[in-house]
Design an enzyme around this catalytic site. Structure first.
Site, mmCIF file in Angstrom:
data_model
loop_
_atom_site.group_PDB
_atom_site.id
_atom_site.type_symbol
_atom_site.label_atom_id
_atom_site.label_comp_id
_atom_site.label_asym_id
_atom_site.label_seq_id
_atom_site.Cartn_x
_atom_site.Cartn_y
_atom_site.Cartn_z
ATOM 1 N N LYS A 211 -22.657 25.490 20.206
ATOM 2 C CA LYS A 211 -22.354 26.422 19.225
ATOM 3 C C LYS A 211 -23.196 27.994 19.861
ATOM 4 O O LYS A 211 -23.948 27.906 20.772
ATOM 5 C CB LYS A 211 -23.022 26.373 17.676
ATOM 6 C CG LYS A 211 -21.894 25.193 17.208
ATOM 7 C CD LYS A 211 -22.066 24.935 15.939
ATOM 8 C CE LYS A 211 -21.055 24.014 15.281
ATOM 9 N NZ LYS A 211 -21.120 23.541 13.938
ATOM 10 N N ARG A 245 -22.727 15.090 15.915
ATOM 11 C CA ARG A 245 -21.354 15.662 16.116
ATOM 12 C C ARG A 245 -21.548 16.371 17.744
ATOM 13 O O ARG A 245 -22.001 17.692 17.781
ATOM 14 C CB ARG A 245 -20.817 16.470 15.065
ATOM 15 C CG ARG A 245 -19.327 16.765 15.410
ATOM 16 C CD ARG A 245 -18.809 17.568 14.168
ATOM 17 N NE ARG A 245 -17.487 18.023 14.226
ATOM 18 C CZ ARG A 245 -16.825 19.007 15.161
ATOM 19 N NH1 ARG A 245 -17.854 19.777 15.634
ATOM 20 N NH2 ARG A 245 -15.518 19.115 15.199
HETATM 21 C C1 PT1 Z 1 -19.979 20.726 11.997
HETATM 22 C C2 PT1 Z 1 -18.836 21.247 12.362
HETATM 23 C C3 PT1 Z 1 -17.330 20.373 11.938
HETATM 24 N N1 PT1 Z 1 -18.660 22.257 13.428
HETATM 25 C C4 PT1 Z 1 -18.840 19.156 10.720
HETATM 26 N N2 PT1 Z 1 -17.641 19.316 11.116
HETATM 27 C C5 PT1 Z 1 -17.196 22.405 14.014
HETATM 28 N N3 PT1 Z 1 -19.020 18.229 9.800
HETATM 29 C C6 PT1 Z 1 -15.983 21.838 13.264
HETATM 30 C C7 PT1 Z 1 -20.553 28.833 16.550
HETATM 31 O O1 PT1 Z 1 -21.501 29.416 15.884
HETATM 32 O O2 PT1 Z 1 -21.082 21.454 12.256
HETATM 33 N N4 PT1 Z 1 -20.124 19.765 11.289
HETATM 34 N N5 PT1 Z 1 -16.379 20.732 12.390
HETATM 35 C C8 PT1 Z 1 -17.062 23.700 14.761
HETATM 36 N N6 PT1 Z 1 -17.456 24.824 14.106
HETATM 37 C C9 PT1 Z 1 -18.007 26.033 14.717
HETATM 38 C C10 PT1 Z 1 -19.016 26.571 13.875
HETATM 39 C C11 PT1 Z 1 -17.968 26.149 16.104
HETATM 40 C C12 PT1 Z 1 -19.850 27.564 14.480
HETATM 41 C C13 PT1 Z 1 -18.789 27.027 16.765
HETATM 42 C C14 PT1 Z 1 -19.510 27.656 16.113
HETATM 43 O O3 PT1 Z 1 -20.401 28.975 17.834
#
Ligand code: PT1
Length: 265
Positions: A211, A245
């Site tokens: 992230k 995850r």
């Molecule tokens: C997570 C999650 C998810 N993240 C759960 N499910 C994502 N339970 C998708 C960035 O800051 O943490 N927990 N499903 C992906 N979402 C992101 C959010 C991807 C922020 C990247 C960022 O780069």
């Protein structure tokens, strides 16, 4: 030896997935990647058809169903580990579980209309995640007085609401939602509050893999964020996370094996 956390391997079936750059777009590649992650030691395969990275646009129900259901149907029979469905839409939850998914992972914590009832009817474990705002705008000046306390309060309220509706307490997993409407400093504060969330008693899921917070701390592009992501996974494990995850299953598993052995007497 203390139990290490379970590893949830990310299977993106989105053309705009933030870290795979569309690499797992095709159905056959997605299927192959699911088996590779199981081989590498994943305990759960998390299938998602809607990008929730900052700035991502919503997808329609039909688009999401078309992306994820064929993949769930194709991988469930051959996998020995459970499949979770990363969705906020009750219809996708229902079709994915009918196709063999054994868990719901909802970044909206079952706040969409009909989602709590779907989770009750489907009777599978469900991860409730905290997000401030919605992906398209969630990074526009997120504000908290005490991010750890506010996220914990939100998650515990959602848990109680779901339990009152008929979701068994043992089926609930909580996730503070790193990167979902949080600045770097707020993500760091939230990480420091993990032990307090763990102390509430529910299993805690942590997703930090690749992230932006890892990018901001290291100056690295997506594909170069693996070492930084592993540091986060190890410390989340030490803070008591039950599920991590990740994109990089084999690397994270090695790190967790060594780390848990070293901190256990
Ligand atoms: C997570 C999650 C998810 N993240 C759960 N499910 C994502 N339970 C998708 C960035 O800051 O943490 N927990 N499903 C992906 N979402 C992101 C959010 C991807 C922020 C990247 C960022 O780069």
């Amino acid at each position: 030896m203390l139990d290490r956390p379970r590893i949830m391997g990310i299977l993106n079936v989105t053309p705009d997935s933030f870290s795979d750059g569309g690499k797992w777009l095709g159905k056959s590649e997605a299927i192959q990647h699911a088996f590779e992650m199981q081989e590498a030691g994943a305990d759960i395969i998390d299938v998602g058809g809607e990008s929730t990275r900052p700035g991502a646009a919503a997808v329609t129900l039909q688009q999401e169903l078309d992306r994820v259901i064929p993949v769930v149907e194709a991988i469930v029979p051959g996998l020995s580990v459970p499949v979770s469905i990363d969705t906020s839409k009750p219809e996708v939850m229902r079709e994915a579980v009918a196709a063999g998914a054994g868990m719901i992972n909802d970044v909206c914590a079952l706040r969409l209309e009909g989602a709590v009832q779907a989770a009750v009817d489907l009777a599978v474990p469900v991860c409730l995640m905290h997000m401030q705002g919605e992906p398209r705008v969630m990074q526009d000046n997120p504000l908290y007085k005490d991010v750890g306390a506010e996220v914990r309060q939100f998650l515990l309220e959602r848990a109680k609401h779901c339990e009152a509706a008929g979701v068994p307490e043992q089926h609930i997993i909580l996730d503070p939602g790193f990167g979902f409407g949080k600045t770097l400093q707020q993500n760091l504060d939230l990480f420091h509050s993990l032990p307090a969330l763990v102390a509430a008693g529910y299993p805690v899921l942590v997703g930090i893999s690749r992230k932006a917070m890892v990018g901001k701390l290291t100056g690295r592009k997506l594909a170069e964020r693996i070492p930084g992501s592993i540091a986060a996974a190890v410390l989340a494990a030490q803070a008591g996370a039950a599920i991590i995850r990740v994109h990089d299953v084999s690397e994270t598993l090695d790190a967790l094996k060594v780390a848990t052995a070293l901190w256990t007497a």
